[in-house]
Design a protein around this motif. Structure first.
Motif, PDB file in Angstrom:
ATOM      1  N   LEU A   1       0.809  -1.224   0.000  1.00  0.00           N
ATOM      2  CA  LEU A   1       0.000   0.000   0.000  1.00  0.00           C
ATOM      3  C   LEU A   1       0.841   1.274   0.000  1.00  0.00           C
ATOM      4  N   LEU A   2       2.159   1.132  -0.034  1.00  0.00           N
ATOM      5  CA  LEU A   2       3.042   2.286   0.130  1.00  0.00           C
ATOM      6  C   LEU A   2       2.820   3.388  -0.903  1.00  0.00           C
ATOM      7  N   ASN A   3       2.563   3.013  -2.145  1.00  0.00           N
ATOM      8  CA  ASN A   3       2.460   4.028  -3.206  1.00  0.00           C
ATOM      9  C   ASN A   3       1.022   4.392  -3.542  1.00  0.00           C
ATOM     10  N   ASN A   4       0.095   4.125  -2.616  1.00  0.00           N
ATOM     11  CA  ASN A   4      -1.316   4.444  -2.836  1.00  0.00           C
ATOM     12  C   ASN A   4      -1.751   3.925  -4.204  1.00  0.00           C
ATOM     13  N   PRO A   5      -1.697   2.611  -4.412  1.00  0.00           N
ATOM     14  CA  PRO A   5      -1.835   2.048  -5.759  1.00  0.00           C
ATOM     15  C   PRO A   5      -3.218   2.233  -6.375  1.00  0.00           C
ATOM     16  N   LYS A   6      -3.219   2.308  -7.718  1.00  0.00           N
ATOM     17  CA  LYS A   6      -4.474   2.316  -8.471  1.00  0.00           C
ATOM     18  C   LYS A   6      -4.912   0.888  -8.787  1.00  0.00           C
ATOM     19  N   LEU A   7      -3.947  -0.020  -8.782  1.00  0.00           N
ATOM     20  CA  LEU A   7      -4.218  -1.438  -8.967  1.00  0.00           C
ATOM     21  C   LEU A   7      -3.525  -2.195  -7.839  1.00  0.00           C
ATOM     22  N   LEU A   8      -4.293  -2.939  -7.077  1.00  0.00           N
ATOM     23  CA  LEU A   8      -3.746  -3.729  -5.979  1.00  0.00           C
ATOM     24  C   LEU A   8      -4.048  -5.200  -6.230  1.00  0.00           C
ATOM     25  N   ILE A   9      -2.999  -6.008  -6.249  1.00  0.00           N
ATOM     26  CA  ILE A   9      -3.138  -7.453  -6.460  1.00  0.00           C
ATOM     27  C   ILE A   9      -2.710  -8.167  -5.189  1.00  0.00           C
ATOM     28  N   VAL A  10      -3.597  -8.987  -4.659  1.00  0.00           N
ATOM     29  CA  VAL A  10      -3.267  -9.762  -3.467  1.00  0.00           C
ATOM     30  C   VAL A  10      -3.525 -11.235  -3.766  1.00  0.00           C
ATOM     31  N   ASP A  11      -2.488 -12.050  -3.661  1.00  0.00           N
ATOM     32  CA  ASP A  11      -2.534 -13.454  -4.057  1.00  0.00           C
ATOM     33  C   ASP A  11      -2.551 -14.326  -2.800  1.00  0.00           C
ATOM     34  N   GLU A  12      -3.676 -15.006  -2.548  1.00  0.00           N
ATOM     35  CA  GLU A  12      -3.869 -15.835  -1.349  1.00  0.00           C
ATOM     36  C   GLU A  12      -3.511 -15.043  -0.082  1.00  0.00           C
ATOM     37  N   PRO A  13      -4.135 -13.891   0.136  1.00  0.00           N
ATOM     38  CA  PRO A  13      -3.677 -12.969   1.185  1.00  0.00           C
ATOM     39  C   PRO A  13      -4.002 -13.373   2.606  1.00  0.00           C
ATOM     40  N   THR A  14      -5.028 -14.203   2.827  1.00  0.00           N
ATOM     41  CA  THR A  14      -5.425 -14.489   4.204  1.00  0.00           C
ATOM     42  C   THR A  14      -4.773 -15.753   4.757  1.00  0.00           C
ATOM     43  N   ALA A  15      -3.850 -16.331   4.003  1.00  0.00           N
ATOM     44  CA  ALA A  15      -3.119 -17.500   4.495  1.00  0.00           C
ATOM     45  C   ALA A  15      -2.353 -17.127   5.764  1.00  0.00           C
ATOM     46  N   GLY A  16      -2.547 -17.891   6.828  1.00  0.00           N
ATOM     47  CA  GLY A  16      -1.824 -17.637   8.073  1.00  0.00           C
ATOM     48  C   GLY A  16      -2.469 -16.617   8.988  1.00  0.00           C
ATOM     49  N   LEU A  17      -3.590 -16.042   8.579  1.00  0.00           N
ATOM     50  CA  LEU A  17      -4.255 -15.049   9.424  1.00  0.00           C
ATOM     51  C   LEU A  17      -5.322 -15.706  10.296  1.00  0.00           C
ATOM     52  N   ASP A  18      -5.334 -15.348  11.579  1.00  0.00           N
ATOM     53  CA  ASP A  18      -6.395 -15.855  12.437  1.00  0.00           C
ATOM     54  C   ASP A  18      -7.674 -15.061  12.149  1.00  0.00           C
ATOM     55  N   PRO A  19      -8.837 -15.482  12.688  1.00  0.00           N
ATOM     56  CA  PRO A  19     -10.096 -14.818  12.348  1.00  0.00           C
ATOM     57  C   PRO A  19     -10.111 -13.315  12.610  1.00  0.00           C
ATOM     58  N   VAL A  20      -9.494 -12.867  13.705  1.00  0.00           N
ATOM     59  CA  VAL A  20      -9.467 -11.433  14.004  1.00  0.00           C
ATOM     60  C   VAL A  20      -8.647 -10.690  12.958  1.00  0.00           C
ATOM     61  N   GLU A  21      -7.471 -11.236  12.635  1.00  0.00           N
ATOM     62  CA  GLU A  21      -6.612 -10.606  11.637  1.00  0.00           C
ATOM     63  C   GLU A  21      -7.274 -10.623  10.265  1.00  0.00           C
ATOM     64  N   ARG A  22      -7.975 -11.699   9.964  1.00  0.00           N
ATOM     65  CA  ARG A  22      -8.647 -11.793   8.662  1.00  0.00           C
ATOM     66  C   ARG A  22      -9.713 -10.717   8.536  1.00  0.00           C
ATOM     67  N   ASN A  23     -10.491 -10.503   9.609  1.00  0.00           N
ATOM     68  CA  ASN A  23     -11.511  -9.455   9.569  1.00  0.00           C
ATOM     69  C   ASN A  23     -10.893  -8.080   9.417  1.00  0.00           C
ATOM     70  N   ARG A  24      -9.752  -7.853  10.070  1.00  0.00           N
ATOM     71  CA  ARG A  24      -9.054  -6.569   9.937  1.00  0.00           C
ATOM     72  C   ARG A  24      -8.608  -6.371   8.489  1.00  0.00           C
ATOM     73  N   PHE A  25      -8.118  -7.449   7.895  1.00  0.00           N
ATOM     74  CA  PHE A  25      -7.673  -7.391   6.517  1.00  0.00           C
ATOM     75  C   PHE A  25      -8.846  -7.112   5.580  1.00  0.00           C
ATOM     76  N   TYR A  26      -9.990  -7.749   5.847  1.00  0.00           N
ATOM     77  CA  TYR A  26     -11.191  -7.489   5.060  1.00  0.00           C
ATOM     78  C   TYR A  26     -11.535  -5.994   5.082  1.00  0.00           C
ATOM     79  N   ASN A  27     -11.470  -5.411   6.261  1.00  0.00           N
ATOM     80  CA  ASN A  27     -11.817  -3.992   6.394  1.00  0.00           C
ATOM     81  C   ASN A  27     -10.865  -3.102   5.608  1.00  0.00           C
TER      82      ASN A  27
END
Length: 295
Positions: free
Chosen positions: A149-175
């Motif tokens: 997110l450093l360059n305030n992207p116009k296109l963001l690609i996330v590949d299998e991003p929730t791997a290793g995240l617990d439910p709380v972290e996953r919800n934070r990531f969703y937000n």
């Protein structure tokens, strides 16, 4: 701004057709790319991110020809790959600051504020001084999100991003992703159906290098209405049901398989009609596509 992928194909040296004439139109917002492991998702993401060449086809982000104007694309791209390495003996704060320099953020005060904001956004601020070797898998994944997110992207690609995240972290990531999707083209590549169900207004299912289905999740669900049935059976009966019905998924419940089948008519025989879930859409498309390829 839209991302337009037109007839993109890629065959590896070993003969595997990773992408076969893939065409997608992806507007601003959250776009879910679903598919099993080996379906071609990561190949598609790496190609869009200019990390590998396609054999044929085109990709455009607004006025940027992605496959030819790679530097222009990289200036507006945020990318979180499925696997990424980190320097273990450097703190998150120092490394994120270093990445910001590499992204061209030369103003020290601006860089400091940006790093601080991203560490807060990804809930890493309290451990910002800690070396990355001490981070859990979920913490490392959140650091990967921050750098994307450093360059305030116009296109963001996330590949299998929730791997290793617990439910709380996953919800934070969703937000975080939902907030970004208001102004950015965000592609979420995953095999986890819940990720797409929670976040995405548009989606596609890819299998064996081909797009099986694309559209709005709610509209797609409507098309399966009245066609999905379930039944709990004995393990010894599973082979029979697979041979005689379109079994799209199976799960154990109290030690017995509960199967979901796809049928245009009521099969009776103890089956119960259920409301289709996105997971049923996913499994039915993979089932239909795999069977059509084997014929």
């Amino acid at each position: 701004m839209k991302l337009i992928i037109d007839n993109l194909s890629k065959t590896y040296a070993n003969g595997i057709e990773a992408l076969q004439n893939v065409s997608l139109e992806i507007p601003k917002g959250m776009f879910g790319l679903l598919g099993p492991n080996g379906a071609g998702k990561s190949t598609l993401m790496r190609t869009i991110a200019t990390l590998q060449e396609a054999d044929s086809g085109t990709v455009a982000l607004g006025d940027i020809n992605v496959l030819k104007q790679k530097n222009e694309l990289r200036q507006v791209l945020g990318y979180l790959p499925q696997q990424f390495g980190l320097y273990p003996k450097i703190s998150a704060e120092v490394l994120l600051n270093h990445f910001a320099v590499l992204k061209g953020i030369t103003n020290k005060s601006e860089r400091k504020n940006l790093v601080k904001a991203l560490l807060h956004k990804t809930n890493l601020y309290d451990v910002r001084k800690q070396n990355l070797k001490g981070y859990s898998g979920g913490m490392k994944q959140r650091f990967g999100i921050a750098q994307a997110l450093l360059n305030n992207p116009k296109l963001l690609i996330v590949d299998e991003p929730t791997a290793g995240l617990d439910p709380v972290e996953r919800n934070r990531f969703y937000n975080v992703l939902s907030e970004l999707g208001e102004h950015t083209v965000v592609i979420l590549s995953t095999h986890i159906v819940d990720d797409v169900k929670e976040l995405c207004t548009n989606m596609a299912i890819i299998n064996q290098g081909q797009v099986c289905l694309k559209g709005n999740p709610l509209q797609i669900l409507e098309e399966l209405k009245g066609k999905v049935y379930k039944k709990t059976i004995e393990k010894s009966e599973l082979s029979f049901y697979k041979q005689n019905y379109k079994v799209i998924s199976e799960k154990l419940f109290l030690g017995k398989p509960t199967i979901h089948i796809l049928s245009d008519v009521n099969p009776r025989d103890g089956f119960t009609l259920i409301n289709a879930e996105l997971e049923d859409v996913y499994f039915s498309e993979i089932f239909n596509h795999s069977n059509s390829k084997s014929i």
